[in-house]
Design an enzyme around this catalytic site. Structure first.
Site, PDB file in Angstrom:
ATOM      1  N   VAL A 129       0.863  -1.184   0.000  1.00 51.31           N
ATOM      2  CA  VAL A 129       0.000   0.000   0.000  1.00 51.31           C
ATOM      3  C   VAL A 129       0.896   1.230   0.000  1.00 51.31           C
ATOM      4  CG1 VAL A 129      -1.695   1.321   1.311  1.00 51.31           C
ATOM      5  CG2 VAL A 129      -1.920  -1.166   1.113  1.00 51.31           C
ATOM      6  N   LYS A 130       0.632   2.102  -0.945  1.00 51.87           N
ATOM      7  CA  LYS A 130       1.462   3.288  -1.132  1.00 51.87           C
ATOM      8  C   LYS A 130       0.859   4.452  -0.355  1.00 51.87           C
ATOM      9  CE  LYS A 130       4.123   4.457  -5.266  1.00 51.87           C
ATOM     10  NZ  LYS A 130       4.031   4.621  -6.730  1.00 51.87           N
ATOM     11  N   VAL A 131       1.678   5.062   0.507  1.00 50.42           N
ATOM     12  CA  VAL A 131       1.216   6.137   1.386  1.00 50.42           C
ATOM     13  C   VAL A 131       2.133   7.343   1.240  1.00 50.42           C
ATOM     14  CG1 VAL A 131       0.761   6.797   3.776  1.00 50.42           C
ATOM     15  CG2 VAL A 131       0.327   4.441   3.040  1.00 50.42           C
TER      16      VAL A 131
END
Length: 334
Positions: A129-131
């Site tokens: 998951v890209k944050v």
């Protein structure tokens, strides 16, 4: 090419449905790549220009634009994850990233909830998951890692951002390990070429070497991450494509070749890199050399803190704009 002997990984910065179902697997099988990334701009381009999404979009009639986007993105990310599963099972990365809604960049709870929901909906373990590396994002990174979800921290421009990512990630990883652990990884995505596109014209007027700011900045952050000595956290060099013909297409990739690192780039850049001769490790660079370069910039009136802030602001706004335009285009499809 991926080089496991030195811990160098190469991830494709591109997602499009037809490509994922055809040529993508060949890149994995021949060892060219061992991972992939996506972002709002990449999905916006794919969804709004490729006919491959037409049939699924027709089945989503009556859904909101955000629901349509998520259904399309989830299927693409799942397809990529399944193609990369053999690499993942071998311990050879095998990750694909999906980014949370860029409008959640200042919403910790919203980022956590969406990250968990997307990860569960995709249903594959090799999804990151890209944050975005904002104040709200750091806390979200900790929580996602604590629950066993791998994280790709994005839009890192400054060493200060990288340090905060390290702190947040280490906290989440330690907590996950204390609860029983398992396989979970994290990368800190350092953006490179945008520094030079912003500064080179002014640097040339000052007689300072151009096309080096992004490299020295990335090298400084790489040193910082390596000194942390956390095996499951690595540097990822992003935004490594060049503009114009002044530089070789794979210039940034060659100049940032480093052990225990990931480089993500568009297909044309990767092809240029794979065809390059005489590749050699370029990092680490001595801190004295890096600091000397930035002292020269400061002496010439360049304020790096202001530059970092400006690039982060522009990056967040660019992803928001791409996402907004994509949702508007999906809204028009009935």
């Amino acid at each position: 090419m991926v080089n496991r002997d030195i811990g160098f990984s190469l991830w494709l910065d591109f997602v499009e449905r037809d490509y994922l179902k055809n040529e993508f697997s060949k890149l994995i099988e021949n060892g060219t790549i061992n991972g992939a990334t996506s972002n709002p701009s990449i999905f916006a381009s794919a969804i709004t220009t490729s006919p491959a999404y037409k049939e699924q979009l027709e089945s989503l009639a009556g859904k909101s634009a955000k629901e349509k986007y998520e259904a399309l993105a989830i299927e693409d990310i799942r397809t990529a994850a399944q193609a990369l599963r053999s690499s993942y099972s071998e311990g050879n990365d095998g990750y694909i990233s999906i980014e949370v809604d860029p409008f959640l960049s200042n919403d910790t709870e919203g980022t956590i909830a969406e990250g968990k929901r997307l990860f569960a909906a995709i249903g594959e373990p090799n999804v990151m998951v890209k944050v975005p590396a904002t104040e709200a994002g750091y806390a979200a990174m900790t929580e996602l890692l604590d629950t066993g979800i791998s994280v790709n921290a994005t839009l890192i421009f400054s060493p200060k951002q990288a340090q905060k990512c390290l702190k947040a990630m280490t906290k989440g990883l330690d907590s996950f390990e204390a609860d029983g652990g398992g396989r979970v990884d994290a990368v800190i995505s350092v953006f490179v070429s945008r520094f030079d596109r912003l500064l080179d014209a002014d640097l040339a007027q000052e007689g300072i070497d151009v096309s080096r700011t992004g490299i020295y900045n990335a090298a400084k952050i790489y040193n910082l991450i390596e000194k942390n000595h956390t095996p499951s956290i690595r540097t990822l060099f992003a935004s490594t494509g060049v503009k114009g013909d002044e530089l070789a297409a794979d210039y940034y990739m060659r100049e940032l070749l480093a052990s225990r690192s990931v480089n993500t780039a568009p297909l044309a850049t990767i092809e240029s890199f794979v065809n390059s001769k005489g590749l050699m490790l370029k990092l680490p660079i001595e801190e004295s050399e890096i600091n000397g370069y930035f002292i020269k910039l400061a002496d010439s009136g360049f304020n790096m803190d202001e530059i970092y802030a400006s690039l982060l602001k522009d990056g967040l706004e660019a992803f928001e704009q791409a996402f907004k335009e994509m949702l508007e285009s999906l809204e028009s499809i009935k």
